[in-house]
Every structure is written in structure tokens, then in C-alpha cells.
Design an enzyme around this catalytic site. Structure first.
Site, short mmCIF file in Angstrom:
data_model
loop_
_atom_site.label_atom_id
_atom_site.label_comp_id
_atom_site.label_asym_id
_atom_site.label_seq_id
_atom_site.Cartn_x
_atom_site.Cartn_y
_atom_site.Cartn_z
N ARG A 97 0.69 -1.07 -0.13
CA ARG A 97 -0.03 -0.03 -0.08
C ARG A 97 0.66 1.41 -0.12
O ARG A 97 1.93 0.92 1.01
CB ARG A 97 -0.70 0.08 1.69
CG ARG A 97 -2.19 -0.66 0.95
CD ARG A 97 -3.11 -0.60 2.59
NE ARG A 97 -3.85 0.93 2.29
CZ ARG A 97 -4.65 1.59 0.85
NH1 ARG A 97 -5.01 0.44 -0.01
NH2 ARG A 97 -5.05 2.31 1.46
N HIS A 115 12.54 -2.79 -0.35
CA HIS A 115 12.61 -2.67 -1.97
C HIS A 115 13.84 -3.25 -2.73
O HIS A 115 14.90 -3.52 -2.57
CB HIS A 115 13.17 -0.93 -2.57
CG HIS A 115 12.60 -1.14 -3.99
ND1 HIS A 115 10.96 -0.79 -4.13
CD2 HIS A 115 12.84 -0.60 -4.68
CE1 HIS A 115 10.71 -1.00 -5.74
NE2 HIS A 115 12.26 -0.95 -5.66
N GLU A 149 8.08 10.55 0.02
CA GLU A 149 7.78 10.11 -2.15
C GLU A 149 8.16 8.78 -2.16
O GLU A 149 9.02 8.77 -1.69
CB GLU A 149 8.92 10.97 -2.76
CG GLU A 149 9.45 10.87 -4.31
CD GLU A 149 10.82 11.40 -4.71
OE1 GLU A 149 10.78 11.60 -5.77
OE2 GLU A 149 10.97 12.77 -3.93
C1 GRF Z 1 9.63 -8.63 -1.45
O1 GRF Z 1 10.63 -8.32 -2.34
C2 GRF Z 1 9.70 -7.26 -0.78
O2 GRF Z 1 11.11 -6.57 -1.87
C3 GRF Z 1 8.82 -6.51 -1.76
O3 GRF Z 1 7.62 -7.00 -1.68
C4 GRF Z 1 8.52 -8.53 -1.64
C5 GRF Z 1 7.32 -9.33 -0.41
O4 GRF Z 1 7.68 -10.51 0.37
N1 GRF Z 1 8.44 -4.98 -1.47
P1 GRF Z 1 7.41 -11.41 1.67
O5 GRF Z 1 6.13 -10.72 1.71
O6 GRF Z 1 8.73 -10.77 2.33
O7 GRF Z 1 7.65 -12.73 0.96
#
Ligand code: GRF
Length: 201
Positions: A97, A115, A149
Site C-alpha cells: 500500500r 524494496h 515520496e
Molecule cells: C519483497 O520482494 C519485498 O522487497 C517487496 O515485496 C516482496 C515481499 O515479499 N516489497 P514477502 O511478503 O516478504 O515474502
């Protein structure tokens, strides 16, 4: 003798699988890890991450974003939930979100996200496919402070992986995810121990 530092108390925000949550659960089970998870929060019911939390005996809360008139209204409700727990650091871990300043501002410098790219490159979604389409030779992940941002806050920990012949977005995602599971606990440890880059005032 110096008294031991109190453990950093975490809220982990998820929306799904929760493999990064699991890496934090596993790290927190280590005796010398300087943090504990006080709350797992999800915007979706019935997701695997909630099962992982329950299995580890961690309190969970779920609040669907459906039915809220605006993102801001939803974030105000999330703030109220957070206030019920003794939280030092909010860890967004696959929380799908967009968070608004309503939630970010009171937690500025105390809210981090993971990320799947080497920020500032490849903000947003579908990072693995985009990196491959651009013919890059390396990729990775970033744990960073959250600022209004999207995917723009200062990095705390980055891990790099090579891109290999025959990589597909799925193969590459798996290679990056392995590093995510190392990077997130490392970032939390650095914040707890005061060795993370400071959040700019
Ligand atoms: C991961 O790749 C994270 O970097 C991204 O969403 C994915 C989440 O995976 N924001 P999980 O739910 O932690 O297995």
C-alpha cells in the site's frame, strides 16, 4: 558493567507471503539480536504472513483498507492501532500500500521499507522484469527509511546480486529475495545498535 540496551520493539507491516517477516522472526529468535517483534499488521486477512506470526506467538492485527474513503482516513486508523503497542520501529515488509504523510510524518526516521532494487534505480513495481529488459548486469535490494515520496528515502543497507545468462524475472526475484532476508535483519540490527546512517533532519 553497562546495563544491556533495551530491545528495539518492532511492528512489521505485511500484505501477503511474509518471507521477509519470517527472516525478522528468525533473527529475533537469536539471543544476541537487539530487537523483538511486538506486532504484525496486515491490510489483508488470511495471508501467509499472518500464519507465520501466529506460529511465532506474535500479536497480529488486520485492518482492510476497503471501506475507507481515503488513504489518509485509513492511515489515521492504522496510527491508532500502532499507538496501542510499544513500538520503536515500523518495518514495512511487502506491505503493498502507498502510505501517506498522515502515517509517515509521526514515524519519520522510525519507519523503514524493503524494496527489490538498488535504489534510486527502479522505484515502483516489476523491478526484476524491468532490470532484465534494460540488459543490466547487476540488481539487488535496498532497506531504506520511508519518506512521503515513494521508494525515495535514504538507504540503510543494500545488497547486490549478479544477473546471469538465462535469468527470468522469477529466477532473479529468488536470487534477490535471498539477499532481502539478510538485508532486513542487518538494517534492524544497525538501527538498534546506532550504526545505521542517520535519518536526515
Ligand atoms: C519483497 O520482494 C519485498 O522487497 C517487496 O515485496 C516482496 C515481499 O515479499 N516489497 P514477502 O511478503 O516478504 O515474502
Amino acid at each position: 558493567m553497562t546495563p544491556p540496551k533495551p530491545l528495539l520493539s518492532l511492528a512489521v507491516f505485511i500484505s501477503g507471503r511474509g518471507s521477509n517477516l519470517q527472516s525478522l522472526i528468525d533473527a529475533c529468535a537469536g539471543e544476541d539480536f537487539p530487537a523483538r517483534i511486538a506486532l504484525v499488521f496486515s491490510n489483508k486477512d488470511g495471508v501467509q504472513g499472518l500464519e507465520r506470526a501466529a506460529k511465532a506467538g506474535i500479536p497480529t492485527r488486520t485492518l482492510s483498507h476497503k471501506g475507507f474513503e481515503s488513504r489518509e482516513d485509513y492511515d489515521r486508523a492504522v496510527l491508532e492501532i500502532l499507538a496501542e503497542y510499544p513500538i520503536d520501529l515500523v518495518c514495512l515488509a511487502g506491505f503493498m500500500r502507498i502510505v501517506t504523510p498522515v502515517l509517515i510524518t509521526p514515524w519519520a526516521g522510525r519507519m523503514i521499507n524493503i524494496h527489490p532494487s538498488l535504489l534510486p534505480d527502479y522505484k515502483g513495481l516489476d523491478t526484476h522484469a524491468r532490470v532484465l529488459a534494460d540488459g543490466r548486469n547487476q540488481h539487488g535490494c535496498t532497506v531504506h527509511y520511508v519518506v512521503p515520496e515513494m521508494d525515495a528515502g535514504p538507504a540503510i543497507v543494500q545488497k547486490t546480486v549478479p544477473i546471469l545468462p538465462g535469468d527470468t524475472p522469477e529466477i532473479l526475484a529468488g536470487r534477490v529475495l535471498e539477499q532481502e532476508h539478510i538485508a532486513y535483519p542487518e538494517a534492524v540490527r544497525r538501527i538498534a545498535e546506532g550504526t545505521a546512517p542517520p535519518f536526515p533532519k
